[in-house]
Design an enzyme around this catalytic site. Structure first.
Site, mmCIF file in Angstrom:
data_model
loop_
_atom_site.group_PDB
_atom_site.id
_atom_site.type_symbol
_atom_site.label_atom_id
_atom_site.label_comp_id
_atom_site.label_asym_id
_atom_site.label_seq_id
_atom_site.Cartn_x
_atom_site.Cartn_y
_atom_site.Cartn_z
ATOM 1 N N TYR A 48 -8.203 -2.325 -0.603
ATOM 2 C CA TYR A 48 -9.665 -2.222 -0.570
ATOM 3 C C TYR A 48 -10.164 -0.967 -1.279
ATOM 4 O O TYR A 48 -11.339 -0.885 -1.627
ATOM 5 C CB TYR A 48 -10.188 -2.195 0.872
ATOM 6 C CG TYR A 48 -9.910 -3.420 1.702
ATOM 7 C CD1 TYR A 48 -9.359 -4.582 1.154
ATOM 8 C CD2 TYR A 48 -10.183 -3.418 3.067
ATOM 9 C CE1 TYR A 48 -9.099 -5.700 1.939
ATOM 10 C CE2 TYR A 48 -9.936 -4.532 3.857
ATOM 11 C CZ TYR A 48 -9.383 -5.664 3.294
ATOM 12 O OH TYR A 48 -9.136 -6.752 4.082
ATOM 13 N N HIS A 99 0.108 -7.479 3.983
ATOM 14 C CA HIS A 99 -1.156 -8.120 3.629
ATOM 15 C C HIS A 99 -0.997 -9.594 3.254
ATOM 16 O O HIS A 99 -1.826 -10.429 3.642
ATOM 17 C CB HIS A 99 -1.815 -7.345 2.484
ATOM 18 C CG HIS A 99 -3.305 -7.489 2.438
ATOM 19 N ND1 HIS A 99 -4.142 -6.505 1.969
ATOM 20 C CD2 HIS A 99 -4.127 -8.508 2.804
ATOM 21 C CE1 HIS A 99 -5.397 -6.907 2.052
ATOM 22 N NE2 HIS A 99 -5.410 -8.130 2.542
#
Length: 264
Positions: A48, A99
């Site tokens: 991010y 992830h």
């Protein structure tokens, strides 16, 4: 705010604040607004690009903090987590997730073994995965005997992932929903959801969040305005009736918004 007990006996707030697509420079103020609104869990990830800002926002708050290992670091998890911890300004995170399985790389089992070691070293209190399918979960559990505490997956009324949820329930894994309100791609204007919103005097987003909570999922809606953050927290005050939940259950269409876990 309710807590969920994980399979490692730690607890995690059921409702959390997502930070995907929140810029690093804006993250401190938005995260502080979220904490002021009542959130106690903040979710970020290395990819991010906002870990420094999120860390500044949660500083000294005692909030539950999650971050994630990106695909290109599956062979280098310890260094990757150290980098995340430095950006976040903490010695350890409450939850560290792989992830994506990224099966074409065939490194997620090695990454899981590394996360087990990182938990033992005290750098992550709990460990889990994100976007793993049952076949990926079977492989890491069979190889290590360690069951992830959480699997964070795309889940919303149009993509309910019933096979995955059933697997999680059988194995004691918490289902955590990302994109829980469908990223604004038509879900909140669905006729069933708007009808229920009118019935309860709530917003469509609150109806959907309340559905996730009623199903027992952890849920991490993303919002950036103080108004929407407060609205998301207030969804906990809603009580959906059995027929409301059944109506929302009926919206499942297998309509994925995000990537295919097999293709990442």
């Amino acid at each position: 705010m309710a807590d969920l007990t994980l399979n490692d006996d730690f607890t995690m707030p059921q409702l959390g604040m997502g930070t995907w697509q929140i810029a690093d420079a804006q993250a401190p103020a938005i995260v502080r607004d979220g904490l002021d609104a009542g959130f106690r869990l903040v979710d970020t990830a290395a990819i991010y690009g906002n870990e420094r800002g999120v860390g500044a926002g949660v500083k000294a708050s005692g909030a539950f903090l999650t971050t994630k290992l990106w695909n290109d670091r599956q062979g280098d998890a310890e260094a990757a987590l150290d980098e995340s911890l430095a950006l976040l300004g903490v010695d350890a995170v409450d939850l560290y997730l792989i992830h994506w399985p990224s099966p074409a790389q065939d490194r997620y089992l090695d990454a899981w073994k590394a996360l087990i070691d990182l938990r033992a070293a005290g750098k992550a209190r709990s460990i889990g995965v994100s976007n793993f399918l049952p076949e990926h979960l079977d492989r890491i559990i069979d190889a290590t005997g360690v069951v992830p505490a959480v699997n964070q997956i795309e889940l919303h009324p149009r993509h309910q992932r019933r096979a995955e949820v059933a697997y999680h329930e059988t194995h004691g894994i918490v289902t955590q929903s990302w994109s829980p309100i469908g990223q604004g791609k038509g879900l909140l204007t669905d006729a069933t959801i708007t009808r229920l919103a009118a019935k309860h005097g709530r917003s469509p987003a609150q109806v959907v969040i309340a559905w996730h909570l009623a199903k027992g999922y952890s849920v991490i809606p993303k919002a950036s305005s103080p108004e929407h953050l407060r609205e998301n927290v207030a969804a906990q005050e809603m009580t959906l009736h059995e027929d409301d939940i059944a109506a929302l259950d009926g919206l499942d269409a297998g309509a994925r918004i995000g990537p295919d876990p097999q293709a990442m």
